[in-house]
Design an enzyme around this catalytic site. Structure first.
Site, PDB file in Angstrom:
ATOM      1  N   GLU A  51       0.874  -1.170   0.000  1.00 22.74           N
ATOM      2  CA  GLU A  51       0.000   0.000   0.000  1.00 22.74           C
ATOM      3  C   GLU A  51       0.908   1.215   0.000  1.00 22.74           C
ATOM      4  O   GLU A  51       1.711   1.377   0.925  1.00 22.74           O
ATOM      5  CB  GLU A  51      -0.731  -0.023   1.342  1.00 22.74           C
ATOM      6  N   ASP A  62      -4.824   9.860  10.184  1.00 21.39           N
ATOM      7  CA  ASP A  62      -3.504   9.362  10.550  1.00 21.39           C
ATOM      8  C   ASP A  62      -3.024   9.904  11.892  1.00 21.39           C
ATOM      9  O   ASP A  62      -3.208  11.071  12.205  1.00 21.39           O
ATOM     10  CB  ASP A  62      -2.485   9.711   9.459  1.00 21.39           C
TER      11      ASP A  62
END
Lengths: 262, 399
Positions: A51, A62
């Protein structure tokens, strides 16, 4: 270029009686070359699926580790085209490669153009952390046109109705967010993730991979007991932040891959 | 044009929507449902109106600013949102969302803040409703608006300085979203402007719309007619949507939003999102965004912390594209000149955000001398005294 599709990777892992290992790094960190070298080392050491994060200025899903790396990549001048070049370099190793991107950089590039160039670079598809199927008509059309996997997220808070509609919109596999929270290593694996995977399986035959919080072989083994794939991001990034380079991420890959083969 | 209503999924034309992690969708659905139910509940409306009247001090005054008018060459009517409890229009939205928080059975409320006015309003409502409160504020802003940091802490809120990115409002909002993804079961995210994912843009606008509803009637009472134009500053755009909304169907009333032009739009150091930005997605909605060729958000610049934001609410994007409202930029220097003029002519110290609207009113007056201009005096300037004193060189020891 022959593209390796996610489905083949999950099927191959399943044939070996194990879950697939999905490894994440943001493109351009610690540098373009450093990122490619680290990803190649991860593939070599046993990551089944790669990824590649497209660094974004406002990564709301995040935690601090990936934020830090993304900010550094952007400061270092990482561009969307560099992420696509990274895809191309890693896909050339024969690995299945997906991009993970917040929506605005893709929107700005042009959704169909991005899909076209991602496919041309050998990418298998894209994971979209802040794009839900309800808003994704353009991406659904583009991913159909360019034969890309469309990986949307499901979460512990997703209703049965949303699990059904989201998994219907997915192709390739489904990303199950193991906890309510942002990316980052956690000391304990999620208690709610097994239930989420089970609820998701009731809606789809697609492989279900679990992400958020996995950082050790032990945790990977726990998740692999109930999921088709184990997604690890921040723990890899941590190794690069600590300056361990390709050897560091390879060592972690070995540990995680070992966890999946117990 | 009739007042805009988004479609069922929160789209104002091409703008709005929900661009957020799936983890938040359940909470947004819950909020939409609870808000729809509350709006239809006479008891909710009565409680909201009671609090706005008895606690916030509404209705706010409409003030005919004769001396300021004389200086700018048009009749300026000031909607005195600075006189609300906590000193700005922000309390209108926050009381509404605090009532919804209670209705949802959540015990914690979080907010982002730029200038600190929304943070103060949220901390105030949290104290009033007995809610736990955390406010995220960019570190740059905690320094330039330190008085408001102290106010929030006095009110019992936890203020978390945000050190990521540009360390201003945009980053505070990122951090608030990160908190919310992890805490959504127990926590309401009280977004302070008409941005963010559906239902926030329409809900915040509706709570702010009391400003325009009152002002429209006050204009009719005072003038026997509507004003020629309505002027507000635009950062995220809640005070502007608040005063615009009631006037959107009044085709003869021009609507002007003034964005923060910073050092000048041509310098690239500004926060003029509609004037100089392009369509994109930021913080959960599609709207105009200040972004580079790769879709990375560009850092904004403004002397005003409350306008220092590279996004804008989606309904403004819609009103701009449709031509119903016009958006222009005002520089730091123009805003500070207007700030000084209001201080000296009317004895009112406005917020620096609000000073952008006043400078905008000067521009509109220059185009339409003798016209009647309704200006949203969105907040008072106590929090900005240090910044203004530095700008004008009023501090001992400064040149």
């Amino acid at each position: 270029m022959t593209r390796v599709r996610s489905a083949e990777v999950f099927a191959a892992a399943r044939a070996e009686g194990r879950a697939a290992l999905v490894g994440y790094l943001p493109a351009g960190y610690p540098s373009y070359d450093g990122c490619v070298a680290a990803l190649e080392a991860m593939v070599e050491a046993g990551c089944d699926l790669i990824e590649i994060g497209l660094p974004y200025s406002d990564p709301v899903l995040d935690g601090p580790v990936i934020q830090q790396a993304s900010e550094a990549a952007l400061r270092g001048g990482a561009k969307t085209v560099d992420a696509l070049r990274t895809v191309e370099a890693v896909a050339a190793t024969g690995a299945a490669v997906l991009v993970m991107s917040y929506w605005n950089p893709v929107l700005r590039y042009g959704v169909d153009g991005f899909a076209r160039d991602l496919a041309a670079a050998g990418g298998s598809g894209m994971i979209t952390p802040d794009l839900i199927p309800d808003e994704a008509s353009e991406w659904i059309a583009a991913s159909e046109a360019h034969d890309l996997d469309r990986v949307f997220l499901v979460a512990p808070s997703s209703s049965e109705q949303r699990l059904a509609s989201t998994t219907r919109a997915c192709s390739g596999w489904v990303y199950a967010a193991s906890t309510m929270g942002v990316t980052g290593a956690r000391t304990a694996t999620s208690a709610v993730a097994p239930a989420l995977v089970e609820r998701t399986r009731r809606c789809t035959d697609l492989p279900v991979a679990v992400g958020l919080g996995v950082s050790t072989g032990e945790q990977a083994a726990e998740v692999a007991a109930y999921a088709d794939g184990v997604i690890v991001g921040s723990a890899f990034v941590r190794r690069l932040i600590d300056g361990e380079g390709p050897a560091g991420v390879a060592a972690l890959t070995h540990e995680l891959a070992g966890g999946l083969r117990r | 044009m009739t007042a805009t209503t988004p479609d069922a999924t929160g789209h104002f034309g091409a703008y709005g929507g929900r661009f957020v992690p799936e983890a938040l969708i359940a909470a947004l659905d819950q909020l939409s449902a609870v808000y729809d139910e509350a709006r239809a509940d006479p008891e909710f409306t009565a409680e909201l109106q009671r609090l706005l009247r008895e606690y916030a001090g509404r209705p706010s005054l409409l003030y005919d600013a004769e001396r300021f008018s004389g200086e700018v060459g048009a009749r300026i009517l000031l909607k005195r949102e600075d006189l609300n409890h906590t000193g700005a229009h922000k309390i209108n939205n926050v009381i509404g969302q605090a009532l919804l928080t209670r209705r949802m059975g959540k015990r914690r409320i979080i907010a982002e803040t730029g200038a600190g006015q929304h943070g103060v309003a949220t901390a105030t409502a949290a104290a009033l409703f007995g809610l736990e409160c955390t406010v995220y504020m960019g570190q740059v802003d905690t320094e330039r608006q330190s008085l408001n940091v102290a106010r929030m802490r006095l009110l019992g809120a936890t203020v978390i300085p945000v050190t990521s990115g540009s360390r201003t409002l945009k980053d505070a909002m990122n951090e608030a979203f990160r908190d919310w993804v992890a805490s959504v079961d127990t926590t309401h995210y009280c977004i302070g402007s008409v941005g963010g994912p559906h239902p926030f843009p329409v809900m915040v606008r509706d709570f702010a719309a009391v400003i325009g509803t009152e002002a429209r009637q006050q204009c009719l009472d005072l003038l026997g007619r509507l004003p020629d134009s309505v002027v507000a500053c635009v950062g995220g755009g809640s005070n502007a949507m608040g005063i615009f909304h009631a006037f959107v169907p009044d085709a003869d009333v021009a609507l002007y939003g003034f964005e923060a032009g910073g050092d000048g739009v041509e310098t690239g150091r500004h926060a003029a999102t509609i004037t100089a930005g392009s369509p994109g997605v930021l913080h959960g909605a599609r709207s105009y965004v200040l972004q580079d060729a790769d879709g990375q958000t560009v850092e904004s610049h403004s002397i005003s912390a409350g306008l220092d934001y590279p996004g804008v609410g989606p309904e403004h994007a819609y009103l701009a594209d449709s031509g119903r409202a016009s958006y222009r930029a005002v520089t730091d220097a123009q805003a500070m000149d207007a700030f000084a003029l209001l201080c000296r002519t009317e004895g009112i110290i406005p917020a620096i955000e609000t000073a952008h609207a006043l400078a905008g009113a000067q521009q509109v007056a220059a185009q339409a001398p003798g016209s009647t201009i309704l200006v949203n005096l969105s907040g008072r300037g106590d929090k900005d005294v240090a910044t203004a004193a530095k700008w004008f060189g009023l501090l001992d020891g400064s040149a």
